[in-house]
Design an enzyme around this catalytic site. Structure first.
Site, PDB file in Angstrom:
ATOM      1  N   ASP A   1      -1.746  -3.882  -0.791  1.00  0.00           N
ATOM      2  CA  ASP A   1      -0.572  -4.331  -0.063  1.00  0.00           C
ATOM      3  C   ASP A   1       0.363  -4.968  -1.098  1.00  0.00           C
ATOM      4  OD1 ASP A   1       1.291  -4.948   1.827  1.00  0.00           O
ATOM      5  OD2 ASP A   1      -0.090  -5.918   3.216  1.00  0.00           O
TER       6      ASP A   1
HETATM    7  C1  NOJ Z   1       3.554  -6.004   3.328  1.00  0.00           C
HETATM    8  C2  NOJ Z   1       2.921  -5.632   4.640  1.00  0.00           C
HETATM    9  O1  NOJ Z   1       1.761  -6.409   4.865  1.00  0.00           O
HETATM   10  C3  NOJ Z   1       2.549  -4.167   4.747  1.00  0.00           C
HETATM   11  O2  NOJ Z   1       2.136  -3.917   6.057  1.00  0.00           O
HETATM   12  C4  NOJ Z   1       3.701  -3.299   4.345  1.00  0.00           C
HETATM   13  O3  NOJ Z   1       3.383  -1.952   4.507  1.00  0.00           O
HETATM   14  C5  NOJ Z   1       4.072  -3.617   2.902  1.00  0.00           C
HETATM   15  N1  NOJ Z   1       4.487  -5.007   2.820  1.00  0.00           N
HETATM   16  C6  NOJ Z   1       5.175  -2.727   2.345  1.00  0.00           C
HETATM   17  O4  NOJ Z   1       6.399  -3.032   2.901  1.00  0.00           O
END
Ligand code: NOJ
Length: 752
Positions: free
Chosen positions: A284
């Site tokens: 993530d």
């Molecule tokens: C953080 C989020 O937790 C995740 O769900 C998302 O896909 C990513 N950022 C990318 O934007």
């Protein structure tokens, strides 16, 4: 007759032959892909390999990005959505980089790209994999038209805490529902083949356990033991892997002290070894770097070592893999074959997506955004997602013969907020709000008086209340649109208290005092604690954040052109203090009986043990406000004649459950029939009920249909005391019911 039989046999042979050819072709294609991956890998320098493992988000310096693409130091970019920019970068990658490896373009396309569908939690209320798959297909068609090839969805974290803002992105509390709908989303995004131009790679997230964040605070720690992880949190991910999901994303939480991004047990032992996943694992956003803040590693070098060795292939945005891996290899802390394996996984998906053949997007193609067909699908999903929670004295549907309708509330005309969380690309100018839809549909037929009462959901200023009461008094009925703004939900937007915010509850009170029929519609990203508001309203429709077409969908439901069919995908608590509350809990040694005395009923100075000792709250009892799977209709359904194909079965057998479902009301409607099973005695304590099947059945008034569920006994397996997935012989109870709390004598069968 004989001729027909021969033709039928001929067709059957042809089908078998064609399927065999197709399978052979796909095995062949897969073999070719593996060969191409190996050939490419052999030519790559370490820097080029690490480039593939590097995902960036534009940082404002376009020239530097082009340079990186040319040098082969960027493997994936997220958040570029201009077709000409995508094409230019792909051209540089293919024509100017040494090995011509295309870039993987990613974006969060969560519940629609331009045409916004209901939030995923609303989608889950449809209990309809077909609608959900179709929604994801349309999102993929729109997103791929600008060059996006990868979405970070579906989010399939089991969510049992409505304080957590991200419950909005989830498919609710139940492993079976989230498994069926999550894999439907995977199929929708990826289409029939990843190679097709409108296919985008799916990314089940967040792997794993994020929904159990302590206290519902985002990014928080979780403490999920392995058995619970396997029985509750992993099943949707396994189903998504089986549905062919091309990628997986790690999560922000640390579980029992181990951050998900460094958890080799889940990333390797389970995902790769048990499930044979061969796609990409991405972190993530900076979640590897955040392990420093977690206090799990000392610096970005150690963070890199731990995450790469745990099985991460690609790092999102912090750039540390490319910076730190070379020294880790020199020091022998990361093996080159680990890097090779990660790069293989990445290249494999790029080949499967057909990017080496054509990574470009046709800039001249007509735009599919918001086309009539997509809007219609978004409306249909919104219709199916809305839940009728209360309908006293048949307040709904409203008659079109009324003279005056009062429309009140901050969500009646909130084009941005009704779209919900995670709508980077949705444009509120296209939103059709309830107020606009009412005016369009009925503006010529009856008077529509509008006074929001509050300007937005958090507004505490009651100065417009007299005007709201005034229009209510002039009207035949009042429709009150309440809820929460989109920003109060989603990532990092958790609440400690899930009551309605601002002065919304007071608004309900003053309107209820007018004595006019009061219909409350709630647009929200979570189940809110609305016990008082439900009591004061004659009818309540829960629409979650319904997306672009929420308005027309609501109007059709309010006036009976459509009949509500949605069911709660998550338990609705009466009050925040009941959280976590979910239907599939264990029984405990002292379950509540329903005879408990609540706070106001306890005699003064009652003896400590005189009231009985069970598991409940003195102030809230033990019932939720609405159980999982609950939802009313404008018609009624009756279940009867439930039959089991056998009362004793072996593990390899299939139990057939049949029953009659009758529409006993006056309107055509759809019921979501649910099958629950309880494993009465286990080597570990088992949930009091678990959803095993559901079916949407549409019936005309007085129509009765025989409905069947097929339940392979092997699906009763669970991870038991020995951490083995087994069906334990013994007695099982079974219910076919309209919701999880439906009581009544269960049917009994035995597994031998
Ligand atoms: C953080 C989020 O937790 C995740 O769900 C998302 O896909 C990513 N950022 C990318 O934007």
């Amino acid at each position: 007759m004989k001729g027909i039989k021969q033709i039928a046999i001929g067709i059957a042979f042809l089908l078998v032959f064609l399927t065999a050819c197709k399978e052979q072709k796909s095995t062949q294609t897969e073999k070719n892909i593996e060969q191409k991956v190996e050939q490419l890998l052999q030519q790559m320098t370490l820097e080029e390999k690490l480039g593939q493992m590097n995902q960036i988000s534009p940082f404002g310096d376009d020239e530097a990005i082009k340079e990186g693409v040319k040098n082969g130091t960027i493997g994936s970019i997220l958040n570029i959505i201009e077709p000409n920019q995508v094409n230019e970068l792909q051209r540089i990658a293919l024509e100017e980089s040494r090995l011509g490896i295309p870039i993987l373009i990613a974006r969060d396309v969560i519940h629609g790209f331009k045409t916004i569908f209901p939030i995923p939690l609303g989608q889950a209320a449809t209990f309809n994999p077909i609608t959900v798959e179709y929604g994801a297909r349309i999102a993929a068609i729109e997103a791929s038209s600008v060059g996006i090839q990868w979405t970070f969805a579906p989010m399939i974290d089991i969510s049992r805490d409505p304080r957590w803002g991200r419950i909005a992105e989830s498919l609710g509390e139940d492993p079976y529902l989230a498994s069926t709908l999550g894999s439907a989303m995977v199929r929708g995004f990826q289409g029939d083949s990843l190679h097709l131009p409108t296919a985008i790679a799916a990314c089940p997230k967040h792997f794993v356990g994020y929904g159990a964040s302590e206290g519902g605070k985002d990014y928080n720690s979780t403490f999920i033991p392995e058995r619970q992880l396997r029985n509750v949190y992993l099943p949707p991910f396994e189903a998504a892997a089986q549905a062919g999901a091309a990628t997986f994303m790690t999560s922000f939480n640390d579980n029992d002290g181990i951050p998900a991004t460094a958890n080799s047990f889940v990333l390797k032992d389970i995902l790769r070894d048990e499930w044979n996943f061969d796609g990409i694992v991405v972190t993530d956003w900076a979640s590897a770097a955040e392990m420093i803040t977690h206090g799990f590693v000392a610096d970005d070098k150690e963070a890199t070592e731990k995450s790469v060795n745990a099985g991460v292939d690609m790092e999102m945005v912090s750039g540390m893999f490319i910076r730190r891996i070379p020294e880790l290899i020199k020091e022998g802390k990361v093996k080159e074959q680990t890097i090779n394996q990660a790069v293989r996984n990445i290249l494999r998906i790029k080949f499967r997506l057909g990017l080496f053949d054509n990574p470009y997007v046709d800039e001249q193609a007509p735009s599919p955004f918001y086309n009539a067909h997509h809007l219609e699908a978004a409306k249909q999903m919104a219709v199916e997602s809305m839940i009728l929670l209360k309908n006293e004295k048949e307040t709904l549907p409203l008659s079109t013969d009324i003279k005056t309708l009062a429309v009140v509330g901050p969500m009646a005309d909130a084009p941005h907020d009704q779209l919900g969380t995670w709508i980077f690309d949705g444009d509120k100018q296209y939103t059709q709000t309830p107020l606009a839809a009412l005016k369009k549909e009925f503006g010529d037929q009856f008077n529509i008086l509008y006074e929001p009462g509050l300007e937005f959901s958090r507004d505490r200023n009651t100065k417009h209340f007299p005007q709201a009461v005034n229009i209510a008094q002039k009207a035949d009925a009042v429709v009150l649109f309440l809820g929460e703004e989109a920003i109060l939900t989603g990532e990092a937007h958790s609440l400690a208290d899930i009551n309605l915010v601002g002065a919304q509850s007071e608004l309900v009170k003053v309107l209820a005092q007018t004595g006019k029929p009061l219909i409350t519609v709630i647009m929200a990203g979570r189940p809110l604690a609305i016990e008082q508001e439900v009591k004061l309203s004659d009818a309540v429709l829960y629409s979650f954040h319904p997306g672009t077409m929420g308005g027309p969908a609501l109007v059709d439901l309010l006036f009976g052109k459509e009949v509500p069919s949605g069911k709660t995908p998550v338990t609705f608590p009466k009050t925040s203090g009941q959280i976590p509350i979910y239907y599939a809990h264990n029984n405990t040694g002292r379950p509540a009986t329903g005879n408990e005395l609540l706070l106001d009923q306890i005699p003064l100075e009652a003896g400590q043990t005189s009231l009985g000792n069970t598991s409940f709250h003195l102030d809230a009892g033990f019932h939720p406000l609405f159980p999982f799977g609950y939802g009313l209709s404008y018609t009624t359904f009756e279940y009867s004649n439930i039959q089991l194909s056998a009362n004793q079965l072996k593990e390899h057998e299939v139990l057939t459950i049949s029953f009659d479902l009758e529409n006993t009301g006056k309107l055509r409607g759809t019921e979501i029939a649910q099958l629950y099973v309880r494993d009465v005695v286990g080597s570990i304590t088992r949930p009091i009920k678990e959803l095993k099947r559901y079916k949407r059945v549409t019936l005309d008034p007085k129509e009765k249909q025989k409905v069947t569920f097929e339940l392979p006994i092997k699906e009763l397996a669970f991870w038991n005391i020995d951490l083995k997935r087994v069906v334990e012989p013994g007695e099982f109870h079974l219910w076919v019911a309209p919701h999880s709390a439906a009581t009544g004598e269960p049917l009994v069968f035995e597994v031998i």
